[in-house]
Design a protein around this motif. Structure first.
Motif, PDB file in Angstrom:
ATOM      1  N   MET A 244       0.831  -1.201   0.000  1.00  0.00           N
ATOM      2  CA  MET A 244       0.000   0.000   0.000  1.00  0.00           C
ATOM      3  C   MET A 244       0.865   1.250   0.000  1.00  0.00           C
ATOM      4  O   MET A 244       0.703   2.151  -0.821  1.00  0.00           O
ATOM      5  N   SER A 245       1.856   1.323   0.929  1.00  0.00           N
ATOM      6  CA  SER A 245       2.705   2.509   1.013  1.00  0.00           C
ATOM      7  C   SER A 245       3.563   2.642  -0.239  1.00  0.00           C
ATOM      8  O   SER A 245       3.789   3.746  -0.733  1.00  0.00           O
ATOM      9  N   GLY A 246       4.053   1.506  -0.784  1.00  0.00           N
ATOM     10  CA  GLY A 246       4.865   1.559  -1.995  1.00  0.00           C
ATOM     11  C   GLY A 246       4.074   2.049  -3.185  1.00  0.00           C
ATOM     12  O   GLY A 246       4.552   2.861  -3.981  1.00  0.00           O
ATOM     13  N   LYS A 247       2.846   1.590  -3.303  1.00  0.00           N
ATOM     14  CA  LYS A 247       2.019   2.014  -4.430  1.00  0.00           C
ATOM     15  C   LYS A 247       1.719   3.504  -4.356  1.00  0.00           C
ATOM     16  O   LYS A 247       1.798   4.225  -5.357  1.00  0.00           O
ATOM     17  N   VAL A 248       1.376   3.970  -3.155  1.00  0.00           N
ATOM     18  CA  VAL A 248       1.093   5.385  -2.985  1.00  0.00           C
ATOM     19  C   VAL A 248       2.336   6.209  -3.281  1.00  0.00           C
ATOM     20  O   VAL A 248       2.271   7.250  -3.960  1.00  0.00           O
ATOM     21  N   ALA A 249       3.496   5.759  -2.798  1.00  0.00           N
ATOM     22  CA  ALA A 249       4.741   6.500  -3.017  1.00  0.00           C
ATOM     23  C   ALA A 249       5.088   6.551  -4.500  1.00  0.00           C
ATOM     24  O   ALA A 249       5.487   7.601  -5.025  1.00  0.00           O
ATOM     25  N   GLN A 250       4.953   5.409  -5.200  1.00  0.00           N
ATOM     26  CA  GLN A 250       5.264   5.384  -6.634  1.00  0.00           C
ATOM     27  C   GLN A 250       4.342   6.306  -7.416  1.00  0.00           C
ATOM     28  O   GLN A 250       4.784   7.085  -8.264  1.00  0.00           O
ATOM     29  N   THR A 251       3.036   6.227  -7.113  1.00  0.00           N
ATOM     30  CA  THR A 251       2.087   7.087  -7.825  1.00  0.00           C
ATOM     31  C   THR A 251       2.357   8.552  -7.530  1.00  0.00           C
ATOM     32  O   THR A 251       2.309   9.412  -8.423  1.00  0.00           O
ATOM     33  N   ALA A 252       2.654   8.859  -6.276  1.00  0.00           N
ATOM     34  CA  ALA A 252       2.941  10.244  -5.906  1.00  0.00           C
ATOM     35  C   ALA A 252       4.203  10.739  -6.586  1.00  0.00           C
ATOM     36  O   ALA A 252       4.265  11.884  -7.066  1.00  0.00           O
ATOM     37  N   CYS A 253       5.217   9.892  -6.642  1.00  0.00           N
ATOM     38  CA  CYS A 253       6.485  10.285  -7.256  1.00  0.00           C
ATOM     39  C   CYS A 253       6.304  10.520  -8.753  1.00  0.00           C
ATOM     40  O   CYS A 253       6.794  11.515  -9.307  1.00  0.00           O
ATOM     41  N   MET A 254       5.594   9.612  -9.419  1.00  0.00           N
ATOM     42  CA  MET A 254       5.346   9.781 -10.852  1.00  0.00           C
ATOM     43  C   MET A 254       4.521  11.041 -11.111  1.00  0.00           C
ATOM     44  O   MET A 254       4.800  11.814 -12.040  1.00  0.00           O
ATOM     45  N   SER A 255       3.511  11.227 -10.275  1.00  0.00           N
ATOM     46  CA  SER A 255       2.683  12.417 -10.429  1.00  0.00           C
ATOM     47  C   SER A 255       3.497  13.689 -10.231  1.00  0.00           C
ATOM     48  O   SER A 255       3.336  14.668 -10.978  1.00  0.00           O
ATOM     49  N   ALA A 256       4.384  13.695  -9.229  1.00  0.00           N
ATOM     50  CA  ALA A 256       5.203  14.873  -8.958  1.00  0.00           C
ATOM     51  C   ALA A 256       6.140  15.168 -10.134  1.00  0.00           C
ATOM     52  O   ALA A 256       6.295  16.322 -10.557  1.00  0.00           O
ATOM     53  N   CYS A 257       6.786  14.116 -10.686  1.00  0.00           N
ATOM     54  CA  CYS A 257       7.709  14.324 -11.801  1.00  0.00           C
ATOM     55  C   CYS A 257       6.976  14.826 -13.038  1.00  0.00           C
ATOM     56  O   CYS A 257       7.452  15.727 -13.750  1.00  0.00           O
ATOM     57  N   LYS A 258       5.796  14.262 -13.303  1.00  0.00           N
ATOM     58  CA  LYS A 258       5.016  14.723 -14.456  1.00  0.00           C
ATOM     59  C   LYS A 258       4.589  16.168 -14.276  1.00  0.00           C
ATOM     60  O   LYS A 258       4.637  16.972 -15.217  1.00  0.00           O
ATOM     61  N   HIS A 259       4.176  16.486 -13.078  1.00  0.00           N
ATOM     62  CA  HIS A 259       3.729  17.861 -12.823  1.00  0.00           C
ATOM     63  C   HIS A 259       4.897  18.838 -12.923  1.00  0.00           C
ATOM     64  O   HIS A 259       4.758  19.938 -13.470  1.00  0.00           O
ATOM     65  N   LEU A 260       6.070  18.431 -12.432  1.00  0.00           N
ATOM     66  CA  LEU A 260       7.252  19.278 -12.525  1.00  0.00           C
ATOM     67  C   LEU A 260       7.649  19.490 -13.982  1.00  0.00           C
ATOM     68  O   LEU A 260       7.952  20.611 -14.413  1.00  0.00           O
TER      69      LEU A 260
ATOM     70  N   ALA B 267      15.226  11.681 -10.962  1.00  0.00           N
ATOM     71  CA  ALA B 267      14.379  10.567 -11.400  1.00  0.00           C
ATOM     72  C   ALA B 267      15.174   9.279 -11.518  1.00  0.00           C
ATOM     73  O   ALA B 267      14.669   8.186 -11.212  1.00  0.00           O
ATOM     74  N   SER B 268      16.435   9.383 -11.954  1.00  0.00           N
ATOM     75  CA  SER B 268      17.242   8.170 -12.119  1.00  0.00           C
ATOM     76  C   SER B 268      17.800   7.653 -10.808  1.00  0.00           C
ATOM     77  O   SER B 268      18.295   6.525 -10.742  1.00  0.00           O
ATOM     78  N   SER B 269      17.737   8.489  -9.740  1.00  0.00           N
ATOM     79  CA  SER B 269      18.293   8.061  -8.441  1.00  0.00           C
ATOM     80  C   SER B 269      17.348   7.149  -7.666  1.00  0.00           C
ATOM     81  O   SER B 269      17.643   6.796  -6.526  1.00  0.00           O
ATOM     82  N   GLU B 270      16.205   6.783  -8.290  1.00  0.00           N
ATOM     83  CA  GLU B 270      15.203   5.897  -7.662  1.00  0.00           C
ATOM     84  C   GLU B 270      14.779   6.441  -6.282  1.00  0.00           C
ATOM     85  O   GLU B 270      15.029   5.818  -5.242  1.00  0.00           O
ATOM     86  N   PRO B 271      14.135   7.621  -6.274  1.00  0.00           N
ATOM     87  CA  PRO B 271      13.681   8.192  -4.984  1.00  0.00           C
ATOM     88  C   PRO B 271      12.650   7.314  -4.292  1.00  0.00           C
ATOM     89  O   PRO B 271      12.535   7.335  -3.081  1.00  0.00           O
ATOM     90  N   VAL B 272      11.935   6.528  -5.093  1.00  0.00           N
ATOM     91  CA  VAL B 272      10.962   5.567  -4.556  1.00  0.00           C
ATOM     92  C   VAL B 272      11.262   4.234  -5.201  1.00  0.00           C
ATOM     93  O   VAL B 272      11.298   4.129  -6.438  1.00  0.00           O
ATOM     94  N   PRO B 273      11.488   3.208  -4.401  1.00  0.00           N
ATOM     95  CA  PRO B 273      11.797   1.908  -4.999  1.00  0.00           C
ATOM     96  C   PRO B 273      10.582   1.300  -5.693  1.00  0.00           C
ATOM     97  O   PRO B 273       9.442   1.605  -5.360  1.00  0.00           O
ATOM     98  N   GLY B 274      10.901   0.491  -6.699  1.00  0.00           N
ATOM     99  CA  GLY B 274       9.822  -0.233  -7.354  1.00  0.00           C
ATOM    100  C   GLY B 274       9.625   0.130  -8.800  1.00  0.00           C
ATOM    101  O   GLY B 274       8.906  -0.580  -9.521  1.00  0.00           O
ATOM    102  N   PHE B 275      10.250   1.217  -9.280  1.00  0.00           N
ATOM    103  CA  PHE B 275      10.113   1.588 -10.693  1.00  0.00           C
ATOM    104  C   PHE B 275      11.019   0.701 -11.546  1.00  0.00           C
ATOM    105  O   PHE B 275      12.140   0.375 -11.159  1.00  0.00           O
ATOM    106  N   GLN B 276      10.535   0.327 -12.698  1.00  0.00           N
ATOM    107  CA  GLN B 276      11.305  -0.514 -13.602  1.00  0.00           C
ATOM    108  C   GLN B 276      12.064   0.351 -14.591  1.00  0.00           C
ATOM    109  O   GLN B 276      11.470   1.182 -15.289  1.00  0.00           O
ATOM    110  N   GLY B 277      13.366   0.166 -14.687  1.00  0.00           N
ATOM    111  CA  GLY B 277      14.187   0.873 -15.663  1.00  0.00           C
ATOM    112  C   GLY B 277      14.122   2.377 -15.485  1.00  0.00           C
ATOM    113  O   GLY B 277      14.236   2.910 -14.374  1.00  0.00           O
TER     114      GLY B 277
END
Length: 819
Positions: free
Chosen positions: A661-677, A712-722
């Motif tokens: 649950m926490s990983g999914k929320v973190a990944q979605t939040a991180c992706m959302s933040a990068c897209k918004h930035l 983005a490449s430093s993997e701020p949230v674990p779980g992203f592929q490539g």
């Protein structure tokens, strides 16, 4: 001719004289008028004729008198002779009478004495006889007066009837009897007035005592409900138990002379308290007496109509509530007591008299009262926002209904009303629990619950069904994943179920219906009240990202606890959840919606924070060269994002559910933040208010984008592929590469090809930025026009830009035509 006329005139005068002699004096006028109507001087001839006729009559009278004169003289002479003899005879008669009177005077005196004595004897005998007839009349009249003085009006009416029909007719010729007979109707009217006055006092008395009668009846009805199970048990054992509330004492009643004589059972309860009856609280003798009096007087119908009319008026007064009745339970209790007292009295009158009130009349009153009661309760209960008061009102209505049902009045509509009030009760509970939930949320620290000892852990587990093997294995002190609001919310939901159950008691409903009511009200609590509180909590500005993540964890545990709430309800109602039509709890969707809202709020707040950093950006778009390092605002933003996502990754993930649950929320939040930035940076470049950009500014901007890509490449949230996270900046990277390399020939040649190096660069975007660069270049050339060697290079570059601009515009126009 003259002779003929004279002859006719004489003949006419003769005729007139004959008419005068033979006609009444009153009718002579017309005859005489005819004398004057004839020839002139005719009246003179008539007068002559008249005089001649008078003289003729005088001669006849004289002849007659002469003929009778001698006889008249002879008669007078004889009469004078008789007078002397008559006087002599008169003297003799007088003398004889005198001597006779003197001789019979003594005899006359004795005879008169005898006559007087005989008359006295006859009068005495007659008087005795008449007195013997009058004495009973006088005695009865005296008896009547005594009865009136002692207020024995019914007996007085019977005495009057005897006087009129038996005694007074025997001596009706006497004046005093006539006076008596004339007084009797007046006395009857007085008795009617007095009895009517007593009836009015009685009506006033029962109006004052209705609440006391009703209070007693409702108390006894409540006792009956309290001991109902014991009574039923005794009944199954074959023992008769009398009702505990018999205000009219109508158990085994029989009628005697139109009145009900009550046979109260001789059974006594333990603690043996005297059962009060309506007669103990109200004196009904005035109404009985008045009824009998009007019946004897033949005016019973008038009395019945008056009594019913007055009772209808009193019923309307009783049914009129006080304006502030809804403020306290005592207001409702007084209202119900008065109504119960009224109908208890009417029920007693119905069974204690023959026809004064009928079942149809009481039913009419009750139907009228029931409609008014329901309207009043519906109105006043709507003002009440205290669930405890609504619950007490429900208990009063149940006792009220049971009491009147014991007297044979239909009360189904009251129980139907209770279902309406139940909905209102649930609404007041929901409002109350909304405040409770808000207070819990306000006092929560939104951090995992620390437990230092086994006792603390057991205390939390006793309040909330939490079981985790890994946490149980850990040594103390340790932390539970949810915050302190979770067990509090769970406990309050159970308290709500208990409170909702209280209203369902004594409604004569099956366990299945009660189970259904509890589940529906609990669903309302979860889907409306708790859900609304969670939504409001999530939207509050002081709730940060950490708190939002904790709320997500909390809702997960509450969702898992819903099955225990269903078991809790099942244990209360003993209704199996597998029963057909059993309502399920909607906690799953409620808490999922809250989690989605919290996740959306996390993304929103994160983007808002990014916008705050972006607003701090202060690019010098006309700079000749870059600073060689990234902008300070961007480094601050990246540091903020790193620390924020570290909080996400350091959330307690003691089990796979929490971790995922926490990983999914973190990944979605991180992706959302990068897209918004990325979008915000792109918008900054393409801002219409920005008219020109130098290549130095683009280089500086490129350094900032490089930092974003590194983040983005430093993997701020674990779980992203490539390089999934880096793709958020791919549009910016390709656009900046196009300008940094100035590779327009490749872009234009490969445009539209899937393998294009600048596939993500839109011609319109490139055109807008290129025009800004072109304007920046022209402005720079003007400033550096003293260097001729730069002028030629700039002119060449400007020509190239103009050519590229034309080609880009053709591409943009082609796209618009194609679309």
């Amino acid at each position: 001719m003259a002779e003929n006329e004279t002859l006719e005139c004489i003949t006419e005068h003769e005729r007139i004289l004959q008419e005068i002699e033979s006609t009444d004096t009153a009718c002579v006028g017309p005859t005489l008028r005819s004398v004057y109507d004839d020839q002139p001087n005719a009246h003179k001839r008539f007068m002559e004729k008249l005089d001649a006729r008078i003289r003729n009559h005088d001669r006849e009278i004289e002849k007659m008198c002469n003929f009778h004169h001698q006889g008249f003289v002879d008669a007078i002479t004889e009469l004078l002779k008789v007078r002397a003899d008559a006087e002599k005879l008169m003297g003799q008669v007088t003398d004889t009478n005198r001597r006779l009177q003197e001789a019979g005077r003594e005899v006359t005196a004795q005879t008169e004495e005898v006559i007087r004595c005989r008359i006295q004897q006859r009068n005495m005998a007659t008087t005795v006889e008449k007195l013997q007839l009058c004495i009973p009349v006088l005695e009865m009249y005296s008896k009547l007066k005594e009865q009136l003085e002692s207020k024995r009006y019914y007996a007085a009416l019977k005495t009057m009837e005897q006087l009129e029909k038996v005694y007074i007719p025997r001596v009706s010729q006497y004046r005093f009897c006539q006076i008596m007979a004339e007084n009797l109707p007046r006395l009857r009217e007085e008795i009617k007035d007095i009895s009517m006055s007593d009836l009015k006092d009685f009506l006033e008395s029962i109006r004052k005592h209705s609440d006391k009668v009703g209070e007693t009846a409702m108390k006894q009805a409540q006792q009956h409900r309290t001991f109902n199970s014991a009574i039923a048990k005794q009944a199954t054992m074959g023992h008769y138990t009398k009702p505990l509330y018999t205000l009219n004492g109508r158990t085994h009643a029989h009628t005697h002379n139109g009145l009900v004589v009550d046979n109260i059972g001789e059974e006594e309860e333990e603690g043996d308290e005297e059962v009060l009856t309506a007669q103990d609280l109200v004196d009904f003798s005035p109404v009985y007496r008045c009824l009998h009096i009007y019946t004897v007087l033949g005016d019973r119908e008038t009395f019945e109509n008056y009594y019913r009319k007055q009772r209808k008026k009193q019923a309307r007064l009783v049914l009129q509530p006080q304006a502030n009745m809804h403020e306290t339970v005592e207001g409702y209790r007084r209202y119900f007591n008065q109504i119960v007292g009224f109908f208890v009295v009417e029920d007693h009158i119905l069974h204690a008299t023959q026809g004064l009130v009928t079942r149809a009349f009481t039913d009419e009153l009750w139907n009228m009262a029931l409609s008014k009661i329901i309207a009043v309760l519906r109105t006043h209960s709507s003002y009440c926002d205290d669930p405890d008061l609504v619950l007490e009102l429900k208990n009063l209505i149940v006792v009220f209904a049971d009491t009147l049902q014991g007297y044979g009045f239909p009360v189904n509509r009251l129980f139907d009303l209770l279902f309406e009030i139940r909905d209102q009760y649930n609404e007041t509970l929901l409002k109350k629990w909304a405040l409770v939930f808000r207070e819990i949320f306000e006092l929560d620290n939104y951090s995992p619950i620390p437990v230092d000892t086994e006792e603390e852990y057991k205390l939390v587990v006793s309040r909330f069904p939490f079981h985790d093997t890994e946490i149980e294995k850990q040594e103390f002190p340790k932390k539970l994943p949810m915050s302190q609001s979770v067990p509090q919310i769970y406990t309050q939901v159970k308290e709500f179920i208990y409170a909702s159950l209280k209203f369902s008691e004594s409604l004569h409903r099956s366990s299945t219906e009660i189970d259904d009511m509890l589940r529906k009200s609990t669903n309302l609590l979860l889907t409306r009240t708790l859900s609304g509180c969670l939504q409001n909590l999530i939207k509050k500005p002081h709730i940060g990202l950490t708190e939002l993540v904790q709320i997500i964890i909390n809702t997960t545990h509450l969702e898992q606890a819903c099955k225990y709430l269903e078991e809790f309800i099942t244990n209360i109602t003993n209704v199996s959840p597998e029963t057909v039509h059993t309502t399920r709890l909607y906690g799953l969707s409620t808490f999922k919606d809250a989690r989605h809202a919290a996740e959306g709020e996390i993304y929103t707040k994160l983007n808002q924070k990014i916008d705050e950093f972006i607003q701090l950006a202060d690019y010098e778009w006309c700079m000749a060269e870059s600073d060689g390092r990234a902008s300070g605002y961007l480094m601050d933003l990246i540091n903020f994002l790193r620390s924020t996502f570290q909080v996400f990754t350091h959330l307690p993930n003691n089990n796979n559910d929490h971790a995922s649950m926490s990983g999914k929320v973190a990944q979605t939040a991180c992706m959302s933040a990068c897209k918004h930035l990325s979008t915000s940076l792109m918008q900054m470049l393409l801002d219409t208010e920005l008219k020109q950009i130098t290549m130095g500014a683009i280089q500086q901007f490129n350094l900032d984008v490089i930092q974003c890509e590194l983040f983005a490449s430093s993997e701020p949230v674990p779980g992203f592929q490539g390089d999934t996270l880096q793709l958020a900046f791919i549009d910016l990277r390709q656009l900046l590469d196009l300008f940094m390399v100035w590779d327009w020939s490749t872009y234009l040649a490969d445009y539209g090809q899937p393998t294009s190096k600048y596939l993500r660069v839109n011609p319109a975007t490139a055109l807008a930025l290129l025009e800004k660069v072109y304007r920046g270049m022209k402005d720079t050339s003007k400033k550096n026009n003293i260097f001729s060697q730069f002028r030629k290079n700039d002119r060449d570059k400007q020509k190239l830009i103009e050519t590229v601009v034309k080609q880009l515009r053709s591409l943009v126009n082609g796209m618009s035509l194609h679309s």
